[in-house]
Design a protein around this motif. Structure first.
Motif, short mmCIF file in Angstrom:
data_model
loop_
_atom_site.label_atom_id
_atom_site.label_comp_id
_atom_site.label_asym_id
_atom_site.label_seq_id
_atom_site.Cartn_x
_atom_site.Cartn_y
_atom_site.Cartn_z
N UNK A 1 0.85 -1.14 0.07
CA UNK A 1 0.12 0.13 -0.05
C UNK A 1 0.81 1.43 0.02
N UNK A 2 0.55 2.10 -0.77
CA UNK A 2 1.28 3.27 -1.13
C UNK A 2 0.71 4.42 0.14
N UNK A 3 1.63 5.34 0.57
CA UNK A 3 1.37 6.27 1.70
C UNK A 3 0.90 5.47 2.94
N UNK A 4 1.48 4.43 3.18
CA UNK A 4 0.98 3.62 4.46
C UNK A 4 1.38 4.56 5.74
N UNK A 5 2.43 5.40 5.75
CA UNK A 5 2.68 6.05 6.98
C UNK A 5 1.86 6.97 7.27
N UNK A 6 0.89 7.29 6.32
CA UNK A 6 -0.43 8.40 6.65
C UNK A 6 -1.43 7.81 7.56
N UNK A 7 -1.39 6.53 7.92
CA UNK A 7 -2.62 5.91 8.53
C UNK A 7 -1.90 5.55 10.03
N UNK A 8 -2.64 6.04 11.10
CA UNK A 8 -2.33 5.67 12.48
C UNK A 8 -3.47 4.53 13.02
N UNK A 9 -3.34 4.32 14.35
CA UNK A 9 -4.34 3.49 14.68
C UNK A 9 -5.94 4.14 14.87
N UNK A 10 -5.79 5.54 14.98
CA UNK A 10 -6.88 6.26 15.02
C UNK A 10 -7.65 6.27 13.50
N UNK A 11 -6.76 6.45 12.73
CA UNK A 11 -6.99 6.64 11.06
C UNK A 11 -7.69 5.39 10.75
N UNK A 12 -7.07 4.27 11.12
CA UNK A 12 -7.67 2.70 10.65
C UNK A 12 -8.75 2.10 11.87
N UNK A 13 -9.26 2.60 12.80
CA UNK A 13 -9.87 2.07 13.82
C UNK A 13 -11.19 1.61 13.31
N UNK B 1 11.89 -1.37 -3.23
CA UNK B 1 12.63 -0.36 -3.06
C UNK B 1 11.88 0.94 -3.76
N UNK B 2 10.46 0.70 -4.08
CA UNK B 2 9.68 1.97 -4.54
C UNK B 2 9.06 2.45 -3.32
N UNK B 3 8.34 1.38 -2.37
CA UNK B 3 7.77 1.60 -1.01
C UNK B 3 8.65 1.02 0.05
N UNK B 4 9.62 1.63 0.48
CA UNK B 4 10.56 0.88 1.41
C UNK B 4 10.03 0.52 2.71
N UNK B 5 10.56 -0.55 3.24
CA UNK B 5 9.97 -0.97 4.84
C UNK B 5 10.87 0.00 5.56
N UNK B 6 10.17 0.36 6.79
CA UNK B 6 8.82 -0.11 7.17
C UNK B 6 7.89 0.99 7.07
N UNK B 7 7.89 1.90 6.29
CA UNK B 7 7.08 2.95 6.14
C UNK B 7 5.71 2.90 5.61
N UNK B 8 5.46 1.35 4.87
CA UNK B 8 4.16 1.35 4.06
C UNK B 8 3.46 0.19 4.66
N UNK B 9 3.61 -1.07 3.95
CA UNK B 9 2.87 -2.13 4.61
C UNK B 9 2.97 -2.27 6.16
N UNK B 10 4.01 -2.40 6.56
CA UNK B 10 4.62 -2.58 7.90
C UNK B 10 3.84 -1.43 8.95
N UNK B 11 3.53 -0.29 8.61
CA UNK B 11 2.97 0.85 9.15
C UNK B 11 1.42 0.52 9.20
N UNK B 12 0.90 0.04 8.21
CA UNK B 12 -0.45 -0.35 8.06
C UNK B 12 -0.66 -1.44 8.92
N UNK B 13 -0.03 -2.65 8.88
CA UNK B 13 -0.09 -3.78 9.81
C UNK B 13 -0.32 -3.26 11.07
N UNK B 14 0.75 -2.52 11.78
CA UNK B 14 0.76 -2.09 13.06
C UNK B 14 -0.34 -1.25 13.47
#
Length: 324
Positions: A219-231, A246-259
């Protein structure tokens, strides 16, 4: 020898059944008079033939009759610069399994036109328009299960899917992130569209509650979502990350969404994969035209990966939406 003959017979029988999909296309009215194009796959017993779809081919029954009732619907949202056929192999696998699939070409963010590539909050509205069309106007709508709708999104399409599923991004984080990580693809894209900055308006009204399950890859822009944004994202979710993206490098995208998700997703990290390995395997023609999206790392077999990937996507949606 008997085992070999049996194996070949089963293989030929499977091949005869594989990709028994009907296919149609549609154009919906879009914002500013720019049409939203849809590619639609669905189960069909009509005879199939090989058809050219630009840089590759697909074996489908053009305009074939829809087979089945109460069939789940999957909307497909491509990444920046993609189009409706970016994930056609996954669409065919879903149609083979009894799903109806409607893939968008997002206006202003496709391989022909990227003039609105940073207007990322327009994309969820395209998805809602596609669902409206499929349920209200598509000629095969009687076969659809209105309570069985899912979404598949890759890259910017992954962001789109999260917003449609109830996510609220904080786009004010984008300039902060890009100051620290100017080399990220999203940041370079914004730099190219300096005259059209990314909108930071709220996406509260972009949740489409008809969507009951989501598969999200890189997912693009994963870092724009926090727990409140995904509740409010409380649907079953399958999340994919390429190990060497290397387009959406770890940990700012999928990993940020997962958490940030309120419920743990079914999470897959694909060893040795790059960002574009989630796209359908390239034909020789496409590989010549667009090598950056077709070349995988040494030792990574995109074709073999997609056999596994598509199987897991089908299994996830079958469980989440119910096998019809």
């Amino acid at each position: 020898m008997l085992k070999l003959i049996t194996f070949l017979a089963v293989s030929l029988m499977w091949a005869a059944q594989c990709h028994a999909a009907g296919f149609q296309s549609a154009r919906l009215p879009g914002e500013g008079g720019v049409a939203i194009e849809l590619a639609i796959w669905y189960p069909s017993a009509s005879g199939t033939a090989m058809h050219d779809i630009g840089v590759t081919t697909q074996q489908v029954a053009i305009g074939g009759e829809v087979m089945g009732t109460s069939l789940p619907l999957i909307i497909v949202s491509h990444g920046t610069g993609g189009y409706a056929f970016s994930h056609y192999d996954t669409a065919l696998a879903l149609a083979d399994a009894g799903f109806i699939v409607a893939a968008l070409t997002h206006p202003g963010d496709n391989y022909k036109d990227q003039s609105r590539a940073v207007d990322i909050l327009a994309r969820p509205r395209h998805v809602t328009a596609a669902i409206d069309y499929m349920l209200r106007e598509w000629r095969g709508r009687a076969a659809l299960a209105s309570d069985g709708i899912g979404i598949f999104g890759f890259s910017s399409g992954g962001f789109t899917a999260l917003v449609n599923a109830g996510g609220i991004p904080d786009l004010a984080r984008v300039p902060v992130h890009c100051t620290a990580h100017p080399g990220d693809f999203a940041c370079r894209l914004l730099a190219e569209h300096v005259q059209r900055p990314i909108p930071v308006s709220s996406s509260k009204n972009l949740h489409d509650a008809r969507i009951k399950a989501a598969v999200i890859a890189a997912p693009a822009l994963g870092f724009t979502f926090d727990a409140a944004g995904l509740r409010n994202v409380n649907i079953p979710l399958q999340l994919w990350r390429a190990q060497d993206d290397d387009i959406l490098p770890h940990p700012w995208y999928a990993e940020a969404v997962r958490h940030a998700l309120p419920m743990a997703p079914e999470y897959h990290v694909v060893q040795g994969a790059g960002h574009f390995d989630f796209l359908a395997p390239c034909s020789e023609q496409l590989a010549r035209i667009a090598p950056p999206i077709c070349v995988s790392q040494a030792g990574f077999d995109r074709v073999a990966f997609h056999h596994s990937f598509n199987r897991k996507v089908v299994a996830f949606f079958s469980k989440a939406l119910g096998k019809r």
